[in-house]
Scaffold this active site. Structure first.
Site, short mmCIF file in Angstrom:
data_model
loop_
_atom_site.label_atom_id
_atom_site.label_comp_id
_atom_site.label_asym_id
_atom_site.label_seq_id
_atom_site.Cartn_x
_atom_site.Cartn_y
_atom_site.Cartn_z
N SER A 25 0.86 -1.18 0.00
CA SER A 25 0.00 0.00 0.00
C SER A 25 0.89 1.23 0.00
O SER A 25 2.07 1.14 0.38
CB SER A 25 -0.85 -0.01 1.28
OG SER A 25 -1.51 1.23 1.46
N TYR B 120 -2.29 -1.57 10.48
CA TYR B 120 -2.26 -1.67 9.01
C TYR B 120 -0.92 -1.16 8.48
O TYR B 120 -0.29 -1.79 7.62
CB TYR B 120 -3.42 -0.86 8.44
CG TYR B 120 -3.60 -0.97 6.94
CD1 TYR B 120 -4.32 -2.03 6.39
CD2 TYR B 120 -3.07 -0.01 6.08
CE1 TYR B 120 -4.51 -2.12 5.01
CE2 TYR B 120 -3.25 -0.10 4.71
CZ TYR B 120 -3.97 -1.15 4.18
OH TYR B 120 -4.15 -1.25 2.82
P1 NAD Z 1 -11.53 -6.21 -0.26
O1 NAD Z 1 -12.16 -6.19 1.09
O2 NAD Z 1 -12.38 -6.00 -1.47
O3 NAD Z 1 -10.68 -7.53 -0.45
C1 NAD Z 1 -10.04 -8.17 0.63
C2 NAD Z 1 -9.93 -9.63 0.25
O4 NAD Z 1 -9.29 -10.31 1.34
C3 NAD Z 1 -11.31 -10.27 0.07
O5 NAD Z 1 -11.26 -11.14 -1.03
C4 NAD Z 1 -11.51 -11.05 1.37
O6 NAD Z 1 -12.31 -12.21 1.18
C5 NAD Z 1 -10.07 -11.43 1.68
N1 NAD Z 1 -9.86 -11.79 3.08
C6 NAD Z 1 -10.09 -11.04 4.18
N2 NAD Z 1 -9.79 -11.75 5.29
C7 NAD Z 1 -9.35 -12.97 4.88
C8 NAD Z 1 -8.89 -14.15 5.53
N3 NAD Z 1 -8.83 -14.22 6.87
N4 NAD Z 1 -8.54 -15.21 4.77
C9 NAD Z 1 -8.62 -15.16 3.41
N5 NAD Z 1 -9.04 -14.08 2.73
C10 NAD Z 1 -9.40 -12.99 3.47
O7 NAD Z 1 -10.37 -5.09 -0.21
P2 NAD Z 1 -9.37 -4.54 -1.32
O8 NAD Z 1 -9.51 -3.08 -1.27
O9 NAD Z 1 -9.52 -5.26 -2.59
O10 NAD Z 1 -7.96 -4.93 -0.65
C11 NAD Z 1 -7.12 -5.95 -1.13
C12 NAD Z 1 -5.68 -5.66 -0.70
O11 NAD Z 1 -5.25 -4.43 -1.26
C13 NAD Z 1 -5.49 -5.54 0.80
O12 NAD Z 1 -4.27 -6.13 1.20
C14 NAD Z 1 -5.45 -4.03 1.01
O13 NAD Z 1 -4.74 -3.68 2.15
C15 NAD Z 1 -4.74 -3.60 -0.26
N6 NAD Z 1 -4.94 -2.19 -0.61
C16 NAD Z 1 -6.18 -1.70 -0.89
C17 NAD Z 1 -6.33 -0.35 -1.22
C18 NAD Z 1 -7.67 0.26 -1.57
O14 NAD Z 1 -7.77 1.48 -1.65
N7 NAD Z 1 -8.71 -0.52 -1.82
C19 NAD Z 1 -5.20 0.47 -1.25
C20 NAD Z 1 -3.94 -0.07 -0.95
C21 NAD Z 1 -3.83 -1.40 -0.62
#
Ligand code: NAD
Length: 256
Positions: free
Chosen positions: A138, A151
């Protein structure tokens, strides 16, 4: 381009993980989707992806908060050529009020899971002399914001882990890198918009531009397709010597 390669993407039944799975499948890779939910719709996502791209797609349930599950995911998949550590959760609170169980859960899912999956996946990659490990960190792996201690500690840890794995695999046909997205419009982020509109008394466009994307100079969300495309690039021959580094997809956030 990635025909004959098997990719495992943790946390890939929604958001960035699903977007990365889509782009890897479009590039010809076979895909393993994962989450802990194991619902009919998770399996349906796999069937849909397979049908649209003509690749093999499986859904394997595993809870990334548990080390044994992380290692079992790699084993049940039969190993992988491409490992994308994406599963992640968020919780926001001042550090004195941060619940210990939330700290432990975030460190386990966002950081420790990547240790377990990487350790389990590396032997087969070494045997083949080819492997790609892509960790979804991130902008918060490079900078901080208040109230997100767990985080930010986890995401900085993911960046450090990526560099260490890169050194341990250098010259072996294996690379390990971290992608550092800024705000990406996923269902998780979309769900925050109505609350932010209420809290700030602003319309959707204003709250996105003036509140949510305040630190993102482009004032535009990154997309899951862009994170997927960056992953495909890291899996390409052009990135053979790209290892142990971070790639920001953040509209200029970390240039500030
Ligand atoms: P999201 O909530 O749509 O996706 C999260 C995913 O993780 C889902 O598929 C969920 O089922 C899975 N998950 C959660 N807990 C779990 C567990 N215990 N076991 C297995 N799977 C599990 O969120 P996102 O925004 O797509 O985030 C995905 C990644 O990207 C994360 O690591 C997040 O930190 C990172 N990220 C997101 C953003 C953003 O703005 N959306 C920015 C930077 C980084």
């Amino acid at each position: 381009m990635l025909q004959g390669k098997r990719a495992i993407i943790t946390g890939s039944n929604s958001g960035i993980g699903l977007g990365v799975a889509e782009e890897l499948a479009r590039a010809g890779a076979d895909v393993v989707l994962n989450s802990f939910t194991d619902r009919a719709e998770d399996h349906a996502l796999a069937a849909d992806l397979a049908a649209r791209h003509g690749v093999v797609v499986r859904y394997i349930a595993a809870d990334m908060s548990k080390g044994a599950d992380c290692r079992a995911l790699i084993e049940k998949a039969g190993g992988c050529d491409i490992l994308v550590n994406n599963a992640g959760i968020q919780f926001v609170a001042p550090i004195e009020e941060f619940p210990t169980e939330k700290w432990d859960q975030i460190i386990a899912i966002n950081l420790t899971s990547a240790f377990h999956t990487t350790a389990a996946a590396l032997p087969a990659m070494r045997a083949k002399g080819w492997g790609r490990i892509v960790n979804i960190a991130s902008a918060h792996g490079l900078t901080a914001s208040p109230f997100k201690s767990a985080y930010i500690a986890a995401k900085h840890g993911v960046v450090g882990l990526s560099k260490t794995v890169a050194l341990e695999t250098a010259g072996q046909g294996i690379t390990c890198n971290a992608i550092c997205p800024g705000y990406v419009l996923t269902p998780l982020v979309e769900a925050q918009i109505p609350d932010q509109m209420k809290v700030h008394g602003m319309d959707r466009e204003t709250v996105i531009r003036e509140v949510m994307l305040l630190r993102q100079p482009s004032r535009q969300f990154a997309t899951v397709e862009q994170i997927g495309g960056t992953t495909v690039y890291l899996c390409s021959g052009a990135a053979d010597q790209v290892t142990g580094t971070t790639i920001s997809v953040d509209g200029g956030w970390t240039a500030l």
